[in-house]
Design a protein around this motif. Structure first.
Motif, PDB file in Angstrom:
ATOM      1  N   LEU A 268      13.823  17.755  71.139  1.00 25.67           N
ATOM      2  CA  LEU A 268      12.921  18.580  71.933  1.00 25.67           C
ATOM      3  C   LEU A 268      12.333  17.829  73.129  1.00 25.67           C
ATOM      4  N   GLY A 269      12.542  16.520  73.183  1.00 26.32           N
ATOM      5  CA  GLY A 269      12.019  15.719  74.293  1.00 26.32           C
ATOM      6  C   GLY A 269      13.147  15.140  75.116  1.00 26.32           C
ATOM      7  N   ASN A 270      12.844  14.840  76.353  1.00 20.27           N
ATOM      8  CA  ASN A 270      13.806  14.181  77.222  1.00 20.27           C
ATOM      9  C   ASN A 270      13.863  12.711  76.824  1.00 20.27           C
ATOM     10  N   SER A 271      15.022  12.231  76.434  1.00 23.05           N
ATOM     11  CA  SER A 271      15.139  10.869  75.912  1.00 23.05           C
ATOM     12  C   SER A 271      14.740   9.816  76.946  1.00 23.05           C
ATOM     13  N   THR A 272      15.055  10.051  78.208  1.00 25.38           N
ATOM     14  CA  THR A 272      14.672   9.100  79.252  1.00 25.38           C
ATOM     15  C   THR A 272      13.158   9.026  79.378  1.00 25.38           C
ATOM     16  N   SER A 273      12.495  10.164  79.313  1.00 26.09           N
ATOM     17  CA  SER A 273      11.037  10.193  79.384  1.00 26.09           C
ATOM     18  C   SER A 273      10.406   9.503  78.176  1.00 26.09           C
ATOM     19  N   VAL A 274      10.991   9.726  77.012  1.00 26.31           N
ATOM     20  CA  VAL A 274      10.475   9.104  75.792  1.00 26.31           C
ATOM     21  C   VAL A 274      10.610   7.589  75.880  1.00 26.31           C
ATOM     22  N   VAL A 275      11.757   7.101  76.323  1.00 27.07           N
ATOM     23  CA  VAL A 275      11.965   5.647  76.447  1.00 27.07           C
ATOM     24  C   VAL A 275      11.002   5.060  77.470  1.00 27.07           C
ATOM     25  N   LEU A 276      10.838   5.732  78.594  1.00 24.41           N
ATOM     26  CA  LEU A 276       9.919   5.254  79.625  1.00 24.41           C
ATOM     27  C   LEU A 276       8.481   5.231  79.108  1.00 24.41           C
ATOM     28  N   GLY A 277       8.078   6.271  78.414  1.00 27.58           N
ATOM     29  CA  GLY A 277       6.715   6.345  77.882  1.00 27.58           C
ATOM     30  C   GLY A 277       6.435   5.307  76.807  1.00 27.58           C
ATOM     31  N   VAL A 278       7.339   5.184  75.858  1.00 29.98           N
ATOM     32  CA  VAL A 278       7.151   4.208  74.775  1.00 29.98           C
ATOM     33  C   VAL A 278       7.201   2.792  75.334  1.00 29.98           C
ATOM     34  N   SER A 279       8.112   2.539  76.262  1.00 31.23           N
ATOM     35  CA  SER A 279       8.181   1.212  76.889  1.00 31.23           C
ATOM     36  C   SER A 279       6.895   0.893  77.637  1.00 31.23           C
ATOM     37  N   SER A 280       6.348   1.882  78.307  1.00 32.97           N
ATOM     38  CA  SER A 280       5.099   1.683  79.041  1.00 32.97           C
ATOM     39  C   SER A 280       3.955   1.332  78.090  1.00 32.97           C
ATOM     40  N   LEU A 281       3.861   2.049  76.982  1.00 27.24           N
ATOM     41  CA  LEU A 281       2.803   1.756  76.008  1.00 27.24           C
ATOM     42  C   LEU A 281       2.959   0.356  75.418  1.00 27.24           C
ATOM     43  N   LEU A 282       4.185  -0.021  75.097  1.00 25.34           N
ATOM     44  CA  LEU A 282       4.425  -1.363  74.559  1.00 25.34           C
ATOM     45  C   LEU A 282       4.093  -2.440  75.586  1.00 25.34           C
ATOM     46  N   LEU A 283       4.483  -2.216  76.834  1.00 27.17           N
ATOM     47  CA  LEU A 283       4.198  -3.182  77.889  1.00 27.17           C
ATOM     48  C   LEU A 283       2.696  -3.332  78.110  1.00 27.17           C
ATOM     49  N   ILE A 284       1.947  -2.245  78.061  1.00 21.21           N
ATOM     50  CA  ILE A 284       0.488  -2.316  78.185  1.00 21.21           C
ATOM     51  C   ILE A 284      -0.099  -3.138  77.047  1.00 21.21           C
ATOM     52  N   ALA A 285       0.357  -2.898  75.821  1.00 18.94           N
ATOM     53  CA  ALA A 285      -0.156  -3.637  74.666  1.00 18.94           C
ATOM     54  C   ALA A 285       0.144  -5.129  74.786  1.00 18.94           C
ATOM     55  N   VAL A 286       1.367  -5.469  75.199  1.00 19.43           N
ATOM     56  CA  VAL A 286       1.752  -6.876  75.331  1.00 19.43           C
ATOM     57  C   VAL A 286       0.959  -7.543  76.451  1.00 19.43           C
ATOM     58  N   LEU A 287       0.862  -6.886  77.594  1.00 18.60           N
ATOM     59  CA  LEU A 287       0.123  -7.475  78.710  1.00 18.60           C
ATOM     60  C   LEU A 287      -1.350  -7.669  78.380  1.00 18.60           C
ATOM     61  N   ASN A 288      -1.946  -6.715  77.684  1.00 20.26           N
ATOM     62  CA  ASN A 288      -3.357  -6.861  77.297  1.00 20.26           C
ATOM     63  C   ASN A 288      -3.572  -8.063  76.386  1.00 20.26           C
ATOM     64  N   ARG A 289      -2.591  -8.362  75.578  1.00 22.34           N
ATOM     65  CA  ARG A 289      -2.710  -9.492  74.647  1.00 22.34           C
ATOM     66  C   ARG A 289      -2.373 -10.819  75.320  1.00 22.34           C
ATOM     67  N   VAL A 290      -1.293 -10.840  76.108  1.00 22.67           N
ATOM     68  CA  VAL A 290      -0.807 -12.087  76.704  1.00 22.67           C
ATOM     69  C   VAL A 290      -1.573 -12.443  77.985  1.00 22.67           C
ATOM     70  N   LEU A 291      -1.835 -11.457  78.814  1.00 23.58           N
ATOM     71  CA  LEU A 291      -2.525 -11.672  80.094  1.00 23.58           C
ATOM     72  C   LEU A 291      -3.721 -10.733  80.201  1.00 23.58           C
ATOM     73  N   PRO A 292      -4.780 -10.990  79.447  1.00 21.77           N
ATOM     74  CA  PRO A 292      -5.905 -10.045  79.394  1.00 21.77           C
ATOM     75  C   PRO A 292      -6.657  -9.865  80.726  1.00 21.77           C
ATOM     76  N   ARG A 293      -6.501 -10.795  81.651  1.00 18.30           N
ATOM     77  CA  ARG A 293      -7.217 -10.669  82.927  1.00 18.30           C
ATOM     78  C   ARG A 293      -6.466  -9.812  83.940  1.00 18.30           C
ATOM     79  N   ILE A 294      -5.234  -9.477  83.637  1.00 11.45           N
ATOM     80  CA  ILE A 294      -4.410  -8.642  84.520  1.00 11.45           C
ATOM     81  C   ILE A 294      -4.677  -7.173  84.169  1.00 11.45           C
ATOM     82  N   PRO A 295      -4.876  -6.297  85.167  1.00 11.44           N
ATOM     83  CA  PRO A 295      -5.066  -4.859  84.876  1.00 11.44           C
ATOM     84  C   PRO A 295      -3.743  -4.232  84.415  1.00 11.44           C
ATOM     85  N   ALA A 296      -3.502  -4.284  83.115  1.00  9.67           N
ATOM     86  CA  ALA A 296      -2.214  -3.895  82.538  1.00  9.67           C
ATOM     87  C   ALA A 296      -1.834  -2.456  82.864  1.00  9.67           C
ATOM     88  N   VAL A 297      -2.769  -1.546  82.750  1.00 11.45           N
ATOM     89  CA  VAL A 297      -2.446  -0.134  82.980  1.00 11.45           C
ATOM     90  C   VAL A 297      -2.018   0.081  84.431  1.00 11.45           C
TER      91      VAL A 297
END
Length: 82
Positions: A21-50
């Motif tokens: 029911l979802g566009n697979s490209t959109s799902v991959v982009l969205g999930v990747s974005s959420l993972l990247l935000i989580a990693v950046l917040n942990r590894v580089l907390p001073r960088i505006p991850a979002v």
């Protein structure tokens, strides 16, 4: 109560993706974005991850021409004050 509601929401999302029911490209982009935000917040907390992920995602959508693959975008944002 909130955890149960969140669990139901996540379950419904996953089931929808599995059912196609979802566009697979959109799902991959969205999930990747959420993972990247989580990693950046942990590894580089001073960088505006979002902000960084929004810019990177925008570039990926433009360069990859992902709109033609069904990825929805906001479109043109009006200039000036409302």
């Amino acid at each position: 109560m909130v955890a149960e509601s969140l669990q139901n929401t996540v379950r419904g999302f996953v089931e929808g993706v599995i059912d196609g029911l979802g566009n697979s490209t959109s799902v991959v982009l969205g999930v990747s974005s959420l993972l990247l935000i989580a990693v950046l917040n942990r590894v580089l907390p001073r960088i505006p991850a979002v902000l960084l992920v929004v810019v990177v995602s925008t570039v990926v959508v433009i360069v990859g021409d992902l709109v033609d693959q069904g990825v929805s975008t906001v479109g043109e944002v009006p200039r000036g004050f409302p």
